[in-house]
Design a protein around this motif. Structure first.
Motif, PDB file in Angstrom:
ATOM      1  N   ARG A 233       9.641  -0.129  -6.139  1.00 60.53           N
ATOM      2  CA  ARG A 233       9.987   0.949  -5.097  1.00 60.53           C
ATOM      3  C   ARG A 233       8.455   1.441  -4.541  1.00 60.53           C
ATOM      4  O   ARG A 233       8.355   1.914  -3.661  1.00 60.53           O
ATOM      5  CB  ARG A 233      10.445   2.042  -6.294  1.00 60.53           C
ATOM      6  N   LEU A 234       7.487   1.236  -5.470  1.00 65.23           N
ATOM      7  CA  LEU A 234       6.233   1.666  -4.936  1.00 65.23           C
ATOM      8  C   LEU A 234       5.774   0.634  -3.618  1.00 65.23           C
ATOM      9  O   LEU A 234       5.222   1.251  -2.712  1.00 65.23           O
ATOM     10  CB  LEU A 234       5.150   1.704  -5.857  1.00 65.23           C
ATOM     11  N   ARG A 235       6.127  -0.589  -4.056  1.00 65.27           N
ATOM     12  CA  ARG A 235       5.838  -1.543  -2.689  1.00 65.27           C
ATOM     13  C   ARG A 235       6.536  -1.205  -1.516  1.00 65.27           C
ATOM     14  O   ARG A 235       5.874  -1.401  -0.363  1.00 65.27           O
ATOM     15  CB  ARG A 235       6.008  -3.116  -3.113  1.00 65.27           C
ATOM     16  N   ARG A 236       7.964  -1.016  -1.615  1.00 63.15           N
ATOM     17  CA  ARG A 236       8.528  -0.542  -0.491  1.00 63.15           C
ATOM     18  C   ARG A 236       7.969   0.632   0.127  1.00 63.15           C
ATOM     19  O   ARG A 236       7.916   0.798   1.400  1.00 63.15           O
ATOM     20  CB  ARG A 236      10.171  -0.562  -1.142  1.00 63.15           C
ATOM     21  N   LEU A 237       7.642   1.563  -0.423  1.00 65.22           N
ATOM     22  CA  LEU A 237       7.014   2.914  -0.035  1.00 65.22           C
ATOM     23  C   LEU A 237       5.811   2.516   0.635  1.00 65.22           C
ATOM     24  O   LEU A 237       5.632   2.945   1.969  1.00 65.22           O
ATOM     25  CB  LEU A 237       6.867   3.981  -0.936  1.00 65.22           C
ATOM     26  N   GLN A 238       5.083   1.665   0.137  1.00 71.65           N
ATOM     27  CA  GLN A 238       3.676   1.283   0.886  1.00 71.65           C
ATOM     28  C   GLN A 238       3.838   0.631   1.886  1.00 71.65           C
ATOM     29  O   GLN A 238       3.201   0.846   2.877  1.00 71.65           O
ATOM     30  CB  GLN A 238       2.899   0.573  -0.213  1.00 71.65           C
ATOM     31  N   LEU A 239       4.662  -0.322   2.127  1.00 69.30           N
ATOM     32  CA  LEU A 239       5.125  -1.030   3.277  1.00 69.30           C
ATOM     33  C   LEU A 239       5.651  -0.104   4.475  1.00 69.30           C
ATOM     34  O   LEU A 239       5.241  -0.410   5.590  1.00 69.30           O
ATOM     35  CB  LEU A 239       6.142  -2.137   2.984  1.00 69.30           C
ATOM     36  N   ARG A 240       6.527   0.811   4.144  1.00 70.58           N
ATOM     37  CA  ARG A 240       7.096   1.730   4.963  1.00 70.58           C
ATOM     38  C   ARG A 240       5.870   2.534   5.639  1.00 70.58           C
ATOM     39  O   ARG A 240       5.581   2.745   6.809  1.00 70.58           O
ATOM     40  CB  ARG A 240       8.023   2.741   4.553  1.00 70.58           C
ATOM     41  N   LEU A 241       4.803   3.103   4.784  1.00 71.31           N
ATOM     42  CA  LEU A 241       3.829   3.641   5.190  1.00 71.31           C
ATOM     43  C   LEU A 241       2.858   3.105   6.138  1.00 71.31           C
ATOM     44  O   LEU A 241       2.436   3.527   7.030  1.00 71.31           O
ATOM     45  CB  LEU A 241       3.101   4.670   3.982  1.00 71.31           C
ATOM     46  N   GLN A 242       2.600   1.869   5.664  1.00 70.26           N
ATOM     47  CA  GLN A 242       1.894   0.869   6.494  1.00 70.26           C
ATOM     48  C   GLN A 242       2.404   0.647   7.695  1.00 70.26           C
ATOM     49  O   GLN A 242       1.618   0.925   8.894  1.00 70.26           O
ATOM     50  CB  GLN A 242       1.715  -0.639   5.907  1.00 70.26           C
ATOM     51  N   LYS A 243       3.647   0.450   8.035  1.00 75.64           N
ATOM     52  CA  LYS A 243       4.314   0.384   9.348  1.00 75.64           C
ATOM     53  C   LYS A 243       4.264   1.811  10.077  1.00 75.64           C
ATOM     54  O   LYS A 243       3.967   1.730  11.370  1.00 75.64           O
ATOM     55  CB  LYS A 243       5.920   0.008   9.250  1.00 75.64           C
ATOM     56  N   LEU A 244       4.325   2.715   9.411  1.00 73.84           N
ATOM     57  CA  LEU A 244       4.108   3.963  10.364  1.00 73.84           C
ATOM     58  C   LEU A 244       2.741   4.430  10.723  1.00 73.84           C
ATOM     59  O   LEU A 244       2.430   4.820  11.739  1.00 73.84           O
ATOM     60  CB  LEU A 244       4.548   5.194   9.388  1.00 73.84           C
ATOM     61  N   LEU A 245       1.702   4.222   9.690  1.00 75.93           N
ATOM     62  CA  LEU A 245       0.458   4.705   9.955  1.00 75.93           C
ATOM     63  C   LEU A 245      -0.592   3.479  10.350  1.00 75.93           C
ATOM     64  O   LEU A 245      -1.619   3.601  10.918  1.00 75.93           O
ATOM     65  CB  LEU A 245      -0.182   5.326   8.591  1.00 75.93           C
ATOM     66  N   GLY A 246       0.084   2.282  10.359  1.00 74.99           N
ATOM     67  CA  GLY A 246      -0.997   1.005  10.730  1.00 74.99           C
ATOM     68  C   GLY A 246      -2.096   0.551   9.717  1.00 74.99           C
ATOM     69  O   GLY A 246      -2.606  -0.385   9.923  1.00 74.99           O
ATOM     70  N   VAL A 247      -2.017   1.411   8.593  1.00 75.67           N
ATOM     71  CA  VAL A 247      -3.146   0.963   7.703  1.00 75.67           C
ATOM     72  C   VAL A 247      -2.357   0.861   6.173  1.00 75.67           C
ATOM     73  O   VAL A 247      -1.413   1.518   5.941  1.00 75.67           O
ATOM     74  CB  VAL A 247      -4.529   1.915   7.298  1.00 75.67           C
ATOM     75  N   ALA A 248      -2.716   0.044   5.233  1.00 75.84           N
ATOM     76  CA  ALA A 248      -2.398  -0.163   3.790  1.00 75.84           C
ATOM     77  C   ALA A 248      -2.948   0.991   3.097  1.00 75.84           C
ATOM     78  O   ALA A 248      -3.930   1.505   3.251  1.00 75.84           O
ATOM     79  CB  ALA A 248      -2.811  -1.618   3.284  1.00 75.84           C
ATOM     80  N   LEU A 249      -1.937   1.062   2.212  1.00 77.75           N
ATOM     81  CA  LEU A 249      -2.496   2.443   1.025  1.00 77.75           C
ATOM     82  C   LEU A 249      -2.313   1.896  -0.170  1.00 77.75           C
ATOM     83  O   LEU A 249      -1.386   2.608  -1.066  1.00 77.75           O
ATOM     84  CB  LEU A 249      -1.587   3.697   1.339  1.00 77.75           C
ATOM     85  N   PRO A 250      -3.260   1.055  -0.762  1.00 81.23           N
ATOM     86  CA  PRO A 250      -3.099   0.762  -1.955  1.00 81.23           C
ATOM     87  C   PRO A 250      -3.537   1.750  -3.002  1.00 81.23           C
ATOM     88  O   PRO A 250      -4.497   2.613  -2.458  1.00 81.23           O
ATOM     89  CB  PRO A 250      -4.152  -0.536  -2.085  1.00 81.23           C
TER      90      PRO A 250
END
Length: 336
Positions: free
Chosen positions: A244-261
């Motif tokens: 679930r966390l990885r799916r959320l991170q990938l969505r945010l990355q597509k939205l913001l353009g940066v990864a959020l580890p």
């Protein structure tokens, strides 16, 4: 066992300076851009608005510079603070083959890690001696275009040799006829930061072929670079693929353009929790160039062929050096 392990009160001054150097680097990476933007907005709303307006006009006139080789500054790259930054880990740069200063190159940097400390230390500063190891070559580290939209911060980033990762930026570097330019690309990009766990050897590479297409267009050699220790600097909240966390991170990355580890390591005065990286050695090994033909309009089959040869060359580089830098013999690279 104590909850927190505190750093000794009596430490050599050099250790304090190393920690301070890394602290300012982490601050610059995580907060300096936002702070610069806030100061610019406040200047526009205050008595310094004429100067801020002039700078805004300058930004408009200078908007293409990050895609045209940037504005590297030898003085900034040679700051003494970067030597303390290097010694904190420490970071070392290893050359396996001399490179011709009359040609341009693409360095494929692996793995990305959380904050790409090895890429920054080796290619945005002279602390590890890039200029001496590769005389006549000038490195340019490609990074996300969004960083160059931040006022003031963009000037600081370009001074170290950072340029935009837009395809047009890479095209510009490789098209320079005099040679001597190195485009350094962390090929895994932001998604690979989500793979950066201690011991991690999973590289995001199979779907990243644009660099090969552009290299073929210009006949530019591809140079594999592996940074041993890059993934050992931080711990990350468990986020396996499909979670679930990885799916959320990938969505945010597509939205913001940066990864959020969601990462952590050590603090300034204690070793258990914080945003400073652990003191772990980084050994960045630059391999031999893979010579590519010049194909103005390469086919998909040709791109796939040279992409596979690049992966093979990268795997050979890793296997040749892994035992010398603490990787168990049974460990292998995996490409996704």
């Amino acid at each position: 066992m104590p909850l927190l392990e505190f750093a000794p009160l009596r430490l050599p001054l050099r250790r304090r300076l190393q920690t301070l150097a890394v602290l300012q680097w982490v601050f610059s990476f995580l907060l300096l851009g936002q702070l610069c933007t806030l100061l610019f907005v406040l200047a526009l709303r205050g008595p310094l608005w004429p100067l801020a307006l002039l700078y805004a006009l300058w930004l408009l006139a200078d908007r293409d510079t990050p895609r045209r080789g940037g504005r590297p500054c030898a003085w900034v790259r040679a700051w003494p603070v970067w030597r303390h930054f290097r010694d904190y880990f420490p970071i070392s740069l290893i050359r396996t083959t001399p490179l011709d200063p009359g040609r341009n190159y693409i360095f494929g940097f692996h793995p990305h890690g959380i904050l790409a400390a090895g890429a920054f230390g080796n290619f945005c500063t002279e602390a590890t001696g890039f200029g001496g190891l590769f005389p006549g070559l000038r490195p340019h580290l490609l990074t996300l275009p969004c960083w160059f939209r931040l006022p003031f911060f963009r000037e600081y980033a370009m001074a170290g040799g950072l340029v935009s990762s837009d395809p047009s930026s890479l095209e510009h570097l490789l098209a320079q006829p005099r040679g001597g330019l190195v485009a350094v690309i962390a090929l895994g990009g932001p998604p690979e930061a989500l793979e950066a766990q201690p011991g991690g050897l999973r590289l995001q590479l199979l779907r990243r072929r644009g660099f090969v297409r552009i290299a073929l267009k210009h006949g530019t050699p591809l140079v594999p670079v592996f940074s041993f220790g890059e993934n050992e600097l931080f711990r990350q909240v468990p986020n396996p693929p499909g979670s679930r966390l990885r799916r959320l991170q990938l969505r945010l990355q597509k939205l913001l353009g940066v990864a959020l580890p969601l990462f952590h390591a050590r603090g300034i005065f204690q070793y258990n929790f914080g945003l400073l990286p652990f003191r772990r050695p980084i050994h960045t090994v630059v391999g031999a160039p893979l010579e590519l033909p010049r194909l103005p309009d390469p086919s998909e089959a040709e791109v796939e062929l040279w992409h596979r040869r690049y992966r093979e060359r990268l795997r050979e580089l890793f296997e040749e050096h892994k035992l010398g830098y603490g990787v168990p013999p049974e460990r292998r690279l995996s490409f996704v």
